[in-house]
Design a protein around this motif. Sequence first.
Motif, PDB file in Angstrom:
ATOM      1  N   ALA A 180     116.616  29.003  31.276  1.00  0.00           N
ATOM      2  CA  ALA A 180     115.633  28.953  30.194  1.00  0.00           C
ATOM      3  C   ALA A 180     114.368  29.642  30.672  1.00  0.00           C
ATOM      4  N   VAL A 181     113.747  30.408  29.797  1.00  0.00           N
ATOM      5  CA  VAL A 181     112.522  31.105  30.157  1.00  0.00           C
ATOM      6  C   VAL A 181     111.689  31.302  28.895  1.00  0.00           C
ATOM      7  N   THR A 182     110.380  31.197  29.038  1.00  0.00           N
ATOM      8  CA  THR A 182     109.465  31.514  27.945  1.00  0.00           C
ATOM      9  C   THR A 182     108.798  32.839  28.263  1.00  0.00           C
TER      10      THR A 182
ATOM     11  N   ILE B 115     100.465  23.479  26.755  1.00  0.00           N
ATOM     12  CA  ILE B 115     101.032  24.378  27.775  1.00  0.00           C
ATOM     13  C   ILE B 115     101.420  23.520  28.979  1.00  0.00           C
ATOM     14  N   ALA B 116     102.678  23.600  29.363  1.00  0.00           N
ATOM     15  CA  ALA B 116     103.204  22.724  30.403  1.00  0.00           C
ATOM     16  C   ALA B 116     103.315  23.461  31.722  1.00  0.00           C
ATOM     17  N   ALA B 117     104.042  22.828  32.638  1.00  0.00           N
ATOM     18  CA  ALA B 117     104.212  23.422  33.961  1.00  0.00           C
ATOM     19  C   ALA B 117     105.055  24.672  33.879  1.00  0.00           C
TER      20      ALA B 117
ATOM     21  N   ALA C 279     108.072  31.630  41.588  1.00  0.00           N
ATOM     22  CA  ALA C 279     107.531  31.113  40.332  1.00  0.00           C
ATOM     23  C   ALA C 279     106.024  30.901  40.361  1.00  0.00           C
ATOM     24  N   THR C 280     105.334  31.496  41.335  1.00  0.00           N
ATOM     25  CA  THR C 280     103.890  31.342  41.406  1.00  0.00           C
ATOM     26  C   THR C 280     103.197  32.493  40.714  1.00  0.00           C
ATOM     27  N   TRP C 281     102.294  32.176  39.810  1.00  0.00           N
ATOM     28  CA  TRP C 281     101.554  33.207  39.083  1.00  0.00           C
ATOM     29  C   TRP C 281     100.482  33.803  39.974  1.00  0.00           C
ATOM     30  N   SER C 282     100.129  35.071  39.727  1.00  0.00           N
ATOM     31  CA  SER C 282      98.893  35.674  40.213  1.00  0.00           C
ATOM     32  C   SER C 282      97.759  34.974  39.471  1.00  0.00           C
TER      33      SER C 282
ATOM     34  N   GLY D 107     105.885  33.660  30.729  1.00  0.00           N
ATOM     35  CA  GLY D 107     104.793  32.763  30.413  1.00  0.00           C
ATOM     36  C   GLY D 107     105.053  31.322  30.782  1.00  0.00           C
ATOM     37  N   PRO D 108     104.017  30.509  30.702  1.00  0.00           N
ATOM     38  CA  PRO D 108     104.192  29.072  30.896  1.00  0.00           C
ATOM     39  C   PRO D 108     104.953  28.476  29.727  1.00  0.00           C
TER      40      PRO D 108
END
Length: 229
Positions: free
Chosen positions: A205-207, A37-39, A13-16, A224-225
């Motif tokens: 759940a996913v955005t 915009i949350a975690a 779950a870590t973004w570039s 996305g976040p």
Amino acid sequence: MPNPFTSLSGYGATWSTKRRVLLVAVAITALLAVASIAAWFTGNDGPRHEGSTTPSATDSATASADPTQAPTSSGTGSVPRPPRISDPLAYAKAAALMLWSYDTRTTSRDQELAGMQAWMTTEAKYTDWPSVSGQVPDPVLWSRMHHNAQHATAKVTDAHYPSAFKQALADDPSAITEAYLYYVTVTGTQQIAWTKGGSGAEDRAVTLAVQCRPSHDCALAAIGPDVAP
């Protein structure tokens, strides 16, 4: 036997950092600084919301598209082809099902990644491939999952535009026309099974950031976040 499951929707779950900053910057510009915009989403207890009235997001279009029946693509194992539809909600539903469904019995890790890549927008400025490819377990873990014949199916229960996104569109409808990126939050359940009758179910759940330019099929831009429900 202990459950060997590691969720594709909750893994990596870590973004570039470079891509994340770029995508968020573009989204903020295009969507008038979407607030709250949350975690990074955890794969659980995602927000729920009533259906949106935003243009191109009718329930009838979502139902008629039936993206869950997309055929399997050659060379990508069990990963379905992206549906050729122009409704962001319908495409997000199909993309979430793709992300939450897999079969390590018939699909290699490379095939999984190749199949997922086909869902992505080809516009480099707006795509964040690491946020999507990061959902696939590393080669060692994938091998263990294959050894345990692990596979998963999914069901979508809701897809909606977060309220901050809808408010931004209401404040300035023309703002979307720069990138045509739509934020969609999808919720559902994932059923996992593995060797010797093991099984389990989890809420998901996913955005998603979905790009749907006029007169073009939609494409996935990023996981996305989370934003305000």
